[in-house]
Design an enzyme around this catalytic site. Structure first.
Site, PDB file in Angstrom:
ATOM      1  N   LEU A   1       0.643  -1.099  -0.168  1.00  0.00           N
ATOM      2  CA  LEU A   1       0.206   0.070   0.563  1.00  0.00           C
ATOM      3  C   LEU A   1       0.963   1.515   0.167  1.00  0.00           C
ATOM      4  CD1 LEU A   1      -3.052  -0.933   2.361  1.00  0.00           C
ATOM      5  CD2 LEU A   1      -2.902  -1.096  -0.094  1.00  0.00           C
ATOM      6  N   PRO A   2       1.028   2.111  -1.388  1.00  0.00           N
ATOM      7  CA  PRO A   2       2.203   2.432  -1.541  1.00  0.00           C
ATOM      8  C   PRO A   2       2.136   3.959  -0.808  1.00  0.00           C
ATOM      9  CG  PRO A   2       0.704   2.373  -3.294  1.00  0.00           C
ATOM     10  CD  PRO A   2       0.508   1.808  -2.291  1.00  0.00           C
ATOM     11  N   CYS A   3       2.374   4.010   0.396  1.00  0.00           N
ATOM     12  CA  CYS A   3       2.613   4.828   1.145  1.00  0.00           C
ATOM     13  C   CYS A   3       4.137   5.934   0.794  1.00  0.00           C
ATOM     14  CB  CYS A   3       2.473   5.360   2.368  1.00  0.00           C
ATOM     15  SG  CYS A   3       3.773   4.280   3.853  1.00  0.00           S
ATOM     16  N   HIS A   4       4.684   5.058  -0.294  1.00  0.00           N
ATOM     17  CA  HIS A   4       6.422   6.192  -0.260  1.00  0.00           C
ATOM     18  C   HIS A   4       5.965   6.784  -1.875  1.00  0.00           C
ATOM     19  CE1 HIS A   4       5.369   2.649  -2.728  1.00  0.00           C
ATOM     20  NE2 HIS A   4       6.121   2.874  -3.348  1.00  0.00           N
ATOM     21  N   ARG A   5       4.282   7.156  -2.180  1.00  0.00           N
ATOM     22  CA  ARG A   5       4.357   8.062  -3.475  1.00  0.00           C
ATOM     23  C   ARG A   5       3.676   9.401  -2.946  1.00  0.00           C
ATOM     24  NH1 ARG A   5       1.552   3.156  -6.449  1.00  0.00           N
ATOM     25  NH2 ARG A   5       2.566   2.086  -7.358  1.00  0.00           N
TER      26      ARG A   5
END
Length: 184
Positions: free
Chosen positions: A152-156
């Site tokens: 779940l791409p919180c790095h974006r």
């Protein structure tokens, strides 16, 4: 995209296998039930086991795991390796975000839904997307509690300046992920 599991709620007691997985962004702890991946993050496996046990879950390592748990774990590890090598853009392993608070779950699911592979958004833009304009800091805190990092791409999500800020795995890992997605 990702497959969200309809598994048991947070209060449920169940067996979980916890393992460490070495990646280009560092060591990740993974926790899997028979149905889904419950955790993918930067806490040491021992810390994950303690937190899960405090929540009533029986934890074991891969030696004591059942075949369904091992299958979920193997699928998660393979997909992570492929993603981090640039061979995959999304995940199909079932994900169970029940370790997240309701707000953190809302925020990380909004990132997964609204910010595509290779894209970015600011904390403020994400706050507006979850109908809480002006709560960029709360969004940042919610993302910091993401129990399914990378998947779940919180790095974006970036600061208002467009620069990477804060990440559970450190800024080096966040930059690696952002650069990876920009190259692919």
């Amino acid at each position: 995209m990702h497959a969200l599991s309809r598994s048991a709620p947070r209060e449920a007691v169940g067996s979980v296998v916890v393992a460490e997985h070495h990646t280009p962004i560092g060591r990740l702890a993974l926790a899997a039930t028979d149905e889904a991946l419950l955790y993918c993050g930067f806490f040491p496996p021992e810390t994950v086991q303690q937190r899960l046990a405090a929540g009533g879950r029986e934890c074991r390592d891969e030696v004591g795991a059942g075949p369904d748990q091992l299958a979920v774990m193997a699928q998660a590890q393979e997909q992570l390796d492929d993603f981090l090598a640039g061979r995959r853009r999304s995940f199909t392993v079932p994900l169970d975000p029940s370790l997240a608070t309701p707000f953190s779950k809302e925020v990380v699911l909004a990132v997964a839904e609204h910010v595509p592979y290779g894209g970015t958004a600011t904390y403020g833009e994400l706050a507006a997307a979850v109908h809480r304009p002006g709560s960029a800091r709360a969004v940042g805190k919610a993302l910091g509690a993401n129990p399914l990092c990378v998947m779940l791409p919180c790095h974006r999500v970036l600061g208002a300046s467009g620069r990477p800020m804060g990440y559970a795995g450190g800024l080096r890992a966040k930059r690696f992920l952002l650069d990876l997605e920009c190259r692919s």
